[in-house]
Scaffold this active site. Structure first.
Site, PDB file in Angstrom:
ATOM      1  N   SER A 145       0.763  -0.855   0.004  1.00 24.81           N
ATOM      2  CA  SER A 145       0.194   0.083  -0.150  1.00 24.81           C
ATOM      3  C   SER A 145       0.688   1.118   0.201  1.00 24.81           C
ATOM      4  CB  SER A 145      -0.393   0.439   1.167  1.00 24.81           C
ATOM      5  OG  SER A 145      -1.336   1.315   1.457  1.00 24.81           O
ATOM      6  N   TYR A 158      -1.690   0.297  10.514  1.00 27.40           N
ATOM      7  CA  TYR A 158      -1.559   0.559   8.727  1.00 27.40           C
ATOM      8  C   TYR A 158      -0.313   0.212   8.648  1.00 27.40           C
ATOM      9  CZ  TYR A 158      -3.229  -0.514   4.518  1.00 27.40           C
ATOM     10  OH  TYR A 158      -3.680  -1.314   3.585  1.00 27.40           O
TER      11      TYR A 158
HETATM   12  N1  LIG Z   1      -8.863  -1.148  -1.156  1.00 28.19           N
HETATM   13  C1  LIG Z   1      -7.895  -0.155  -0.776  1.00 28.19           C
HETATM   14  O1  LIG Z   1      -7.995   1.008  -0.251  1.00 28.19           O
HETATM   15  C2  LIG Z   1      -6.387  -0.793  -0.660  1.00 28.19           C
HETATM   16  C3  LIG Z   1      -5.447   0.120  -0.482  1.00 28.19           C
HETATM   17  C4  LIG Z   1      -4.074  -0.050  -0.866  1.00 28.19           C
HETATM   18  C5  LIG Z   1      -3.555  -1.467  -0.205  1.00 28.19           C
HETATM   19  N2  LIG Z   1      -4.597  -2.315  -0.051  1.00 28.19           N
HETATM   20  C6  LIG Z   1      -4.318  -4.088   0.469  1.00 28.19           C
HETATM   21  O2  LIG Z   1      -4.482  -4.514  -0.770  1.00 28.19           O
HETATM   22  C7  LIG Z   1      -4.818  -5.631  -0.313  1.00 28.19           C
HETATM   23  C8  LIG Z   1      -6.489  -6.235  -0.546  1.00 28.19           C
HETATM   24  O3  LIG Z   1      -7.491  -5.333  -0.160  1.00 28.19           O
HETATM   25  P1  LIG Z   1      -8.924  -4.908  -0.872  1.00 28.19           P
HETATM   26  O4  LIG Z   1      -9.691  -3.533  -1.169  1.00 28.19           O
HETATM   27  O5  LIG Z   1      -9.492  -5.809  -1.737  1.00 28.19           O
HETATM   28  O6  LIG Z   1      -9.668  -5.985   0.834  1.00 28.19           O
HETATM   29  P2  LIG Z   1     -10.788  -6.611   0.975  1.00 28.19           P
HETATM   30  O7  LIG Z   1     -11.616  -6.382   0.085  1.00 28.19           O
HETATM   31  O8  LIG Z   1     -10.804  -6.611   2.862  1.00 28.19           O
HETATM   32  O9  LIG Z   1     -10.237  -8.123   0.959  1.00 28.19           O
HETATM   33  C9  LIG Z   1      -9.299  -8.546   1.933  1.00 28.19           C
HETATM   34  C10 LIG Z   1      -8.690  -9.944   1.373  1.00 28.19           C
HETATM   35  O10 LIG Z   1      -8.220 -10.559   2.570  1.00 28.19           O
HETATM   36  C11 LIG Z   1      -8.507 -11.511   2.782  1.00 28.19           C
HETATM   37  N3  LIG Z   1      -8.394 -12.219   4.413  1.00 28.19           N
HETATM   38  C12 LIG Z   1      -8.072 -11.251   5.336  1.00 28.19           C
HETATM   39  N4  LIG Z   1      -7.386 -12.185   6.631  1.00 28.19           N
HETATM   40  C13 LIG Z   1      -6.937 -13.445   6.079  1.00 28.19           C
HETATM   41  C14 LIG Z   1      -6.580 -14.074   6.115  1.00 28.19           C
HETATM   42  N5  LIG Z   1      -6.016 -14.588   8.169  1.00 28.19           N
HETATM   43  N6  LIG Z   1      -5.873 -15.095   5.839  1.00 28.19           N
HETATM   44  C15 LIG Z   1      -6.415 -15.111   4.748  1.00 28.19           C
HETATM   45  N7  LIG Z   1      -7.589 -14.657   4.104  1.00 28.19           N
HETATM   46  C16 LIG Z   1      -7.019 -13.140   3.756  1.00 28.19           C
HETATM   47  C17 LIG Z   1      -9.872 -11.638   3.217  1.00 28.19           C
HETATM   48  O11 LIG Z   1     -11.100 -12.753   3.344  1.00 28.19           O
HETATM   49  P3  LIG Z   1     -11.736 -14.053   4.190  1.00 28.19           P
HETATM   50  O12 LIG Z   1     -12.171 -12.302   4.769  1.00 28.19           O
HETATM   51  O13 LIG Z   1     -12.771 -14.000   3.389  1.00 28.19           O
HETATM   52  O14 LIG Z   1     -10.331 -13.998   4.769  1.00 28.19           O
HETATM   53  C18 LIG Z   1     -10.835 -10.886   2.018  1.00 28.19           C
HETATM   54  O15 LIG Z   1     -10.746 -11.977   0.678  1.00 28.19           O
HETATM   55  C19 LIG Z   1      -5.082  -6.075   1.534  1.00 28.19           C
HETATM   56  O16 LIG Z   1      -4.137  -6.623   1.197  1.00 28.19           O
HETATM   57  C20 LIG Z   1      -4.958  -4.275   1.437  1.00 28.19           C
HETATM   58  O17 LIG Z   1      -3.952  -3.661   2.906  1.00 28.19           O
HETATM   59  C21 LIG Z   1      -5.980  -2.014  -0.254  1.00 28.19           C
END
Ligand SMILES: NC(=O)c1ccc[n+]([C@@H]2O[C@H](COP(=O)([O-])OP(=O)(O)OC[C@H]3O[C@@H](n4cnc5c(N)ncnc54)[C@H](OP(=O)(O)O)[C@@H]3O)[C@@H](O)[C@H]2O)c1
Length: 261
Positions: A145, A158
């Site tokens: 991120s 974070y």
């Molecule tokens: N959205 C943003 O603005 C943003 C910006 C920069 C970076 N990111 C990063 O991008 C990645 C994805 O973000 P997103 O926006 O797609 O978020 P999201 O929709 O909340 O997805 C997070 C994913 O991680 C999985 N997860 C969480 N804990 C887990 C565990 N213990 N074991 C296995 N899987 C786990 C969740 O699935 P389950 O709950 O089914 O396990 C879900 O599929 C993250 O690393 C986040 O930090 C996001």
């Protein structure tokens, strides 16, 4: 859960995608399948993975990346599906919890963020590295991120976790130098996914307000585009670090907002 074993076509690239039950991980798994990759998509929520499997034909497995036995099952399934031909591990599982200042840090949330973003990611890396090595064409791709590169008020827990994940990628790139494994870091800025801010803030109105007035935050598909480019580039081309933000965002905490958007 998909149970059928498949005979691996040696010309078909293979990937494990974590965090595939929603957002960026789901879009990435979908995208790679469309491009002909053989994908094992993992996350904890099996029902959502089953939907993805029905929609795309990818393989799925319920995995908690914070648990050793769960990751052991992932290794066994990847071996069963891909033999010695695992080409990519795409680390998307992760996330943020809370917006407390450091003065009011909730240590339980800090611990969980570290467990998922750093320890979970290195646990999966360590477990699948032998299979990547054996394939002769491996990729470790980390979705970190901009928060791992730029501190912002209310972001410290974070920021620290994602900076930890960034450092993991950096050390691995040095340690694996000379091997046929690329280490790629994609660091997105504001991405509007349905769960990221909801998980962070615990409330739908607060989650929606994050994107108030922002013209076109990135989408999960925008991130999947960048990930796809990085993975499909000729294998001698290593995108070490790509920071990708919406046009409206100049820094983690500097976002143009307009009335009525
Ligand atoms: N959205 C943003 O603005 C943003 C910006 C920069 C970076 N990111 C990063 O991008 C990645 C994805 O973000 P997103 O926006 O797609 O978020 P999201 O929709 O909340 O997805 C997070 C994913 O991680 C999985 N997860 C969480 N804990 C887990 C565990 N213990 N074991 C296995 N899987 C786990 C969740 O699935 P389950 O709950 O089914 O396990 C879900 O599929 C993250 O690393 C986040 O930090 C996001």
């Amino acid at each position: 859960m998909t149970t059928a074993n498949s005979t691996q076509d040696p010309s078909r690239l293979t990937a494990v995608v974590t965090g595939a039950s929603s957002g960026i991980g789901r879009a990435t798994a979908r995208r790679l399948v469309e491009e002909g990759w053989h994908v094992l998509a993992v996350a904890r929520r099996e029902d959502r993975l089953e939907e993805l499997a029905a929609e795309t034909g990818c393989e799925v497995l319920a995995v908690d990346i914070t648990a050793d036995d769960s990751v052991d099952r992932l290794v066994a399934r990847a071996r069963e599906l891909f033999g010695s031909g695992l080409n990519a591990v795409v680390h998307v599982a992760g996330g943020a919890l809370g917006v407390e200042t450091a003065a009011e840090a909730d240590l339980e949330k800090w611990q969980r963020m570290y467990d998922i973003n750093v320890l979970g990611t290195v646990r999966v890396t360590r477990a699948l590295l032998p299979a990547l090595r054996e394939s002769g064409r491996g990729d470790l791709l980390f979705v970190t991120s901009v928060a791992g590169h730029e501190a912002y008020p209310g972001g410290s827990g974070y920021n620290a976790a994602k900076a930890g994940e960034h450092m993991l990628a950096g050390a691995l790139r040095l340690e694996l130098n000379g091997e046929r494994i690329r280490v790629i870091e994609i660091a997105p800025g504001m991405v509007r996914t349905e769960e990221f801010s909801l998980v962070r803030l615990g409330d739908q109105d607060a989650a929606d307000a994050v994107y108030d007035g922002v013209e076109q935050p990135l989408t999960a598909e925008d991130c999947a585009d960048v990930i796809s480019y990085a993975l499909n580039a000729p294998h001698h081309v290593n995108l070490d670090l790509v920071m990708v933000r919406p046009l409206a965002q100049a820094a983690a905490h500097r976002v143009a907002r307009h009335q009525g958007v």
